[in-house]
Design a protein around this motif. Structure first.
Motif, PDB file in Angstrom:
ATOM      1  N   MET A   1       0.265   4.121   6.208  1.00  0.00           N
ATOM      2  CA  MET A   1      -0.090   3.085   5.241  1.00  0.00           C
ATOM      3  C   MET A   1      -0.323   1.751   5.927  1.00  0.00           C
ATOM      4  SD  MET A   1       2.580   4.064   2.181  1.00  0.00           S
ATOM      5  CE  MET A   1       2.268   2.553   1.279  1.00  0.00           C
ATOM      6  N   GLY A   2       0.493   1.449   6.913  1.00  0.00           N
ATOM      7  CA  GLY A   2       0.316   0.187   7.633  1.00  0.00           C
ATOM      8  C   GLY A   2      -0.994   0.142   8.389  1.00  0.00           C
ATOM      9  N   PHE A   3      -1.333   1.240   9.070  1.00  0.00           N
ATOM     10  CA  PHE A   3      -2.597   1.272   9.813  1.00  0.00           C
ATOM     11  C   PHE A   3      -3.791   1.208   8.867  1.00  0.00           C
ATOM     12  CE2 PHE A   3       0.183   3.175  13.097  1.00  0.00           C
ATOM     13  CZ  PHE A   3      -0.129   2.318  14.140  1.00  0.00           C
ATOM     14  N   ALA A   4      -3.652   1.778   7.676  1.00  0.00           N
ATOM     15  CA  ALA A   4      -4.724   1.676   6.683  1.00  0.00           C
ATOM     16  C   ALA A   4      -4.925   0.219   6.278  1.00  0.00           C
ATOM     17  CB  ALA A   4      -4.402   2.530   5.455  1.00  0.00           C
ATOM     18  N   GLN A   5      -3.830  -0.543   6.146  1.00  0.00           N
ATOM     19  CA  GLN A   5      -3.949  -1.962   5.824  1.00  0.00           C
ATOM     20  C   GLN A   5      -4.650  -2.726   6.936  1.00  0.00           C
ATOM     21  OE1 GLN A   5      -0.304  -3.829   4.046  1.00  0.00           O
ATOM     22  NE2 GLN A   5       0.526  -1.783   4.305  1.00  0.00           N
ATOM     23  N   VAL A   6      -4.334  -2.372   8.184  1.00  0.00           N
ATOM     24  CA  VAL A   6      -4.993  -3.034   9.316  1.00  0.00           C
ATOM     25  C   VAL A   6      -6.493  -2.758   9.282  1.00  0.00           C
ATOM     26  CG1 VAL A   6      -5.207  -3.052  11.818  1.00  0.00           C
ATOM     27  CG2 VAL A   6      -2.949  -3.072  10.777  1.00  0.00           C
ATOM     28  N   LEU A   7      -6.864  -1.496   9.031  1.00  0.00           N
ATOM     29  CA  LEU A   7      -8.284  -1.158   8.952  1.00  0.00           C
ATOM     30  C   LEU A   7      -8.963  -1.858   7.784  1.00  0.00           C
ATOM     31  CD1 LEU A   7      -8.177   2.682   9.711  1.00  0.00           C
ATOM     32  CD2 LEU A   7      -9.181   0.898  11.147  1.00  0.00           C
ATOM     33  N   GLU A   8      -8.236  -2.030   6.701  1.00  0.00           N
ATOM     34  CA  GLU A   8      -8.811  -2.598   5.488  1.00  0.00           C
ATOM     35  C   GLU A   8      -9.260  -4.051   5.693  1.00  0.00           C
ATOM     36  OE1 GLU A   8      -7.798  -2.498   0.696  1.00  0.00           O
ATOM     37  OE2 GLU A   8      -6.230  -2.150   2.180  1.00  0.00           O
ATOM     38  N   ILE A   9      -8.626  -4.770   6.603  1.00  0.00           N
ATOM     39  CA  ILE A   9      -9.023  -6.157   6.851  1.00  0.00           C
ATOM     40  C   ILE A   9      -9.992  -6.268   8.020  1.00  0.00           C
ATOM     41  CG2 ILE A   9      -6.894  -7.096   5.869  1.00  0.00           C
ATOM     42  CD1 ILE A   9      -5.786  -7.428   8.652  1.00  0.00           C
ATOM     43  N   ASP A  10     -10.468  -5.139   8.523  1.00  0.00           N
ATOM     44  CA  ASP A  10     -11.451  -5.136   9.603  1.00  0.00           C
ATOM     45  C   ASP A  10     -12.825  -5.449   9.022  1.00  0.00           C
ATOM     46  OD1 ASP A  10     -13.197  -4.655  11.681  1.00  0.00           O
ATOM     47  OD2 ASP A  10     -12.158  -2.851  12.374  1.00  0.00           O
ATOM     48  N   GLU A  11     -13.385  -6.599   9.393  1.00  0.00           N
ATOM     49  CA  GLU A  11     -14.667  -7.024   8.829  1.00  0.00           C
ATOM     50  C   GLU A  11     -15.839  -6.196   9.354  1.00  0.00           C
ATOM     51  OE1 GLU A  11     -14.940 -11.156   9.621  1.00  0.00           O
ATOM     52  OE2 GLU A  11     -13.340 -11.717   8.213  1.00  0.00           O
ATOM     53  N   GLY A  12     -15.599  -5.352  10.352  1.00  0.00           N
ATOM     54  CA  GLY A  12     -16.682  -4.543  10.900  1.00  0.00           C
ATOM     55  C   GLY A  12     -16.923  -3.241  10.159  1.00  0.00           C
ATOM     56  N   LEU A  13     -16.100  -2.929   9.151  1.00  0.00           N
ATOM     57  CA  LEU A  13     -16.257  -1.673   8.420  1.00  0.00           C
ATOM     58  C   LEU A  13     -17.432  -1.745   7.450  1.00  0.00           C
ATOM     59  CD1 LEU A  13     -12.606  -0.650   7.442  1.00  0.00           C
ATOM     60  CD2 LEU A  13     -13.938   0.068   9.415  1.00  0.00           C
ATOM     61  N   THR A  14     -18.127  -0.613   7.293  1.00  0.00           N
ATOM     62  CA  THR A  14     -19.148  -0.522   6.264  1.00  0.00           C
ATOM     63  C   THR A  14     -18.457  -0.368   4.911  1.00  0.00           C
ATOM     64  OG1 THR A  14     -19.290   1.879   6.341  1.00  0.00           O
ATOM     65  CG2 THR A  14     -20.665   0.646   7.910  1.00  0.00           C
ATOM     66  N   GLU A  15     -19.218  -0.505   3.835  1.00  0.00           N
ATOM     67  CA  GLU A  15     -18.641  -0.364   2.502  1.00  0.00           C
ATOM     68  C   GLU A  15     -18.069   1.032   2.290  1.00  0.00           C
ATOM     69  OE1 GLU A  15     -17.959  -2.443  -0.006  1.00  0.00           O
ATOM     70  OE2 GLU A  15     -18.483  -4.027   1.404  1.00  0.00           O
ATOM     71  N   ASP A  16     -18.774   2.059   2.782  1.00  0.00           N
ATOM     72  CA  ASP A  16     -18.279   3.436   2.646  1.00  0.00           C
ATOM     73  C   ASP A  16     -16.976   3.623   3.409  1.00  0.00           C
ATOM     74  OD1 ASP A  16     -20.250   4.262   0.960  1.00  0.00           O
ATOM     75  OD2 ASP A  16     -21.476   5.235   2.501  1.00  0.00           O
ATOM     76  N   GLN A  17     -16.912   3.071   4.620  1.00  0.00           N
ATOM     77  CA  GLN A  17     -15.688   3.184   5.411  1.00  0.00           C
ATOM     78  C   GLN A  17     -14.536   2.438   4.742  1.00  0.00           C
ATOM     79  OE1 GLN A  17     -17.348   1.577   9.035  1.00  0.00           O
ATOM     80  NE2 GLN A  17     -17.511   3.598   9.987  1.00  0.00           N
ATOM     81  N   LEU A  18     -14.826   1.255   4.215  1.00  0.00           N
ATOM     82  CA  LEU A  18     -13.796   0.477   3.533  1.00  0.00           C
ATOM     83  C   LEU A  18     -13.282   1.214   2.311  1.00  0.00           C
ATOM     84  CD1 LEU A  18     -12.191  -2.146   3.350  1.00  0.00           C
ATOM     85  CD2 LEU A  18     -14.093  -3.155   2.070  1.00  0.00           C
ATOM     86  N   ASP A  19     -14.180   1.856   1.583  1.00  0.00           N
ATOM     87  CA  ASP A  19     -13.773   2.621   0.412  1.00  0.00           C
ATOM     88  C   ASP A  19     -12.874   3.786   0.813  1.00  0.00           C
ATOM     89  OD1 ASP A  19     -14.118   3.245  -2.528  1.00  0.00           O
ATOM     90  OD2 ASP A  19     -14.915   5.096  -1.674  1.00  0.00           O
ATOM     91  N   SER A  20     -13.190   4.433   1.933  1.00  0.00           N
ATOM     92  CA  SER A  20     -12.362   5.550   2.409  1.00  0.00           C
ATOM     93  C   SER A  20     -10.976   5.069   2.816  1.00  0.00           C
ATOM     94  CB  SER A  20     -13.042   6.233   3.600  1.00  0.00           C
ATOM     95  OG  SER A  20     -14.285   6.797   3.221  1.00  0.00           O
ATOM     96  N   VAL A  21     -10.919   3.931   3.501  1.00  0.00           N
ATOM     97  CA  VAL A  21      -9.631   3.384   3.927  1.00  0.00           C
ATOM     98  C   VAL A  21      -8.783   3.017   2.722  1.00  0.00           C
ATOM     99  CG1 VAL A  21      -8.536   1.421   5.067  1.00  0.00           C
ATOM    100  CG2 VAL A  21     -10.444   2.579   6.160  1.00  0.00           C
ATOM    101  N   ARG A  22      -9.407   2.435   1.709  1.00  0.00           N
ATOM    102  CA  ARG A  22      -8.663   2.077   0.496  1.00  0.00           C
ATOM    103  C   ARG A  22      -8.137   3.318  -0.206  1.00  0.00           C
ATOM    104  NH1 ARG A  22     -12.833  -2.697  -1.488  1.00  0.00           N
ATOM    105  NH2 ARG A  22     -11.769  -4.411  -0.412  1.00  0.00           N
ATOM    106  N   THR A  23      -8.901   4.390  -0.171  1.00  0.00           N
ATOM    107  CA  THR A  23      -8.437   5.645  -0.762  1.00  0.00           C
ATOM    108  C   THR A  23      -7.200   6.167  -0.023  1.00  0.00           C
ATOM    109  OG1 THR A  23     -10.668   6.229  -1.482  1.00  0.00           O
ATOM    110  CG2 THR A  23      -9.070   8.022  -1.307  1.00  0.00           C
ATOM    111  N   ILE A  24      -7.229   6.088   1.311  1.00  0.00           N
ATOM    112  CA  ILE A  24      -6.073   6.506   2.113  1.00  0.00           C
ATOM    113  C   ILE A  24      -4.850   5.669   1.751  1.00  0.00           C
ATOM    114  CG2 ILE A  24      -5.117   6.562   4.451  1.00  0.00           C
ATOM    115  CD1 ILE A  24      -7.978   7.143   5.447  1.00  0.00           C
TER     116      ILE A  24
END
Length: 355
Positions: A1-24
């Motif tokens: 969960m913590g690593f998902a939060q770190v990824l979620e604030i990564d501005e380099g993610l595409t919208e699809d990737q961000l949506d996947s991280v939020r799902t995780i």
């Protein structure tokens, strides 16, 4: 969960990737909630859950629980309103568990509401010196024939076939907790006309109770932390947690992170580098966090360094023991990145303002 939060604030993610991280992240939170509620239910039914009964002011209770459901309500465009009569000053109950019950009822009222609906919370004197707190929603309501199934474990009355998340345990726990505090709980509902869940507890009087602060239900924007410059020492035996905090601070090059994988090394680094803040795990092999804290406080060179607990020991008795031992703050795992950064920012800021 913590690593998902770190990824979620990564501005380099595409919208699809961000949506996947939020799902995780959301799925992880759902599983954590399920585990916690099952453990809670097991403690209650085995008689091992201790309640600390005290006078609990409704103003404080409403403000705290209201802030916790703000993001959920804002996301569903549901207005939440708290109304309280002067006579409903306080109740007798366990503050932490009472907040848990009210948050559960508020969350349900929001989740099962209609879009742009409303939730109204009231507190009025009942009979026999009791105070009734009611949570009324404008949702679809519950058919009369299903009302007697509400407080049955894992029974979501068909909501399991919808996109609304839930475990089917929250109301069962709420009932057990309220009854354990000497109260009662119930519901009034009609299909198509919304529902009102209520509970009653013995009333109390507080000398200086204040009305609840108005709740802002606008969703707060994603925070961009700008941490003050400083040095943070993190003492932790779990490599995954060390890596998580390292990644959380990678966008803050003004913050120097020192890492120690055991208590002995942590003491050495603290004495040599005199960090501005120390994050300290408690359950470590060899020298545990409480022993490390005691040695830090006994050394004149390190005794004034603020030490923050960051531990998986999250029971109320663990938190109280940690605060009693001298931790400035007690953060629990799973690590909440926003909470961690906000806390570090405050303590690094105190060092900056003092200088």
């Amino acid at each position: 969960m913590g690593f998902a939060q770190v990824l979620e604030i990564d501005e380099g993610l595409t919208e699809d990737q961000l949506d996947s991280v939020r799902t995780i992240r959301k799925s992880g939170q759902h599983l954590l909630q399920l585990i916690n509620e099952i453990l809670d239910l097991a403690r209650i039914e085995s008689g091992r859950l201790e309640l600390s009964i005290e006078d609990v002011g409704l103003a404080e209770l409403f403000a705290e629980s209201g802030s916790l459901v703000t993001p959920l309500a804002a996301g569903r465009d549901v207005a939440v309103q708290f109304a309280r009569k002067p006579s409903a000053i306080a109740v007798r109950g366990d503050r932490t568990r009472l907040n848990q019950v009210l948050v559960n009822l508020l969350s349900n009222a929001v989740k099962y509401n209609r879009r742009s609906g409303s939730v109204v919370v009231t507190a009025l004197p009942g009979g026999d010196g009791m105070i009734r707190i009611a949570v009324a929603d404008t949702g679809a309501g519950i058919p009369a024939e299903k009302l007697d199934q509400l407080f049955t474990p894992f029974n979501r009355l068909g909501a399991e076939n919808t996109e609304i998340e839930g475990t089917g345990i929250g109301l069962v726990i709420a009932k057990r907790l309220i009854e354990g505090m000497g109260g009662r709980i119930g519901v009034e509902s009609r299909a198509g006309a919304g529902s009102t869940f209520w509970f009653e507890l013995p009333g109390a009087k507080l000398a200086a109770a204040q009305p609840p602060a108005a709740q802002s239900l606008e969703e707060s924007p994603r925070r961009q932390w700008a941490l003050p410059e400083g040095t943070v020492l993190y003492v932790e035996d779990n490599p995954a947690n060390l890596k998580l905090v390292r990644q959380a601070l990678v966008r803050h090059p003004q913050v120097t992170l020192l890492e120690a994988y055991n208590g002995s090394l942590g003491l050495d680094l603290a004495q040599v580098h005199l960090p501005d803040v120390i994050l300290l795990d408690i359950n470590m092999p060899g020298m545990n966090g409480l022993e490390v804290l005691a040695r830090l406080k006994a050394d004149p060179a390190t005794q004034d360094i603020p030490v923050l607990a960051l531990s998986a020991a999250a029971m109320e008795k663990d938190v109280q023991r940690g605060r009693g031992a001298g931790f400035e703050e007690y953060l629990t795992k799973p690590i909440d990145i926003n909470s961690l950064l906000e806390t570090l920012g405050r303590w690094l800021g105190k060092k900056e303002s003092a200088s």
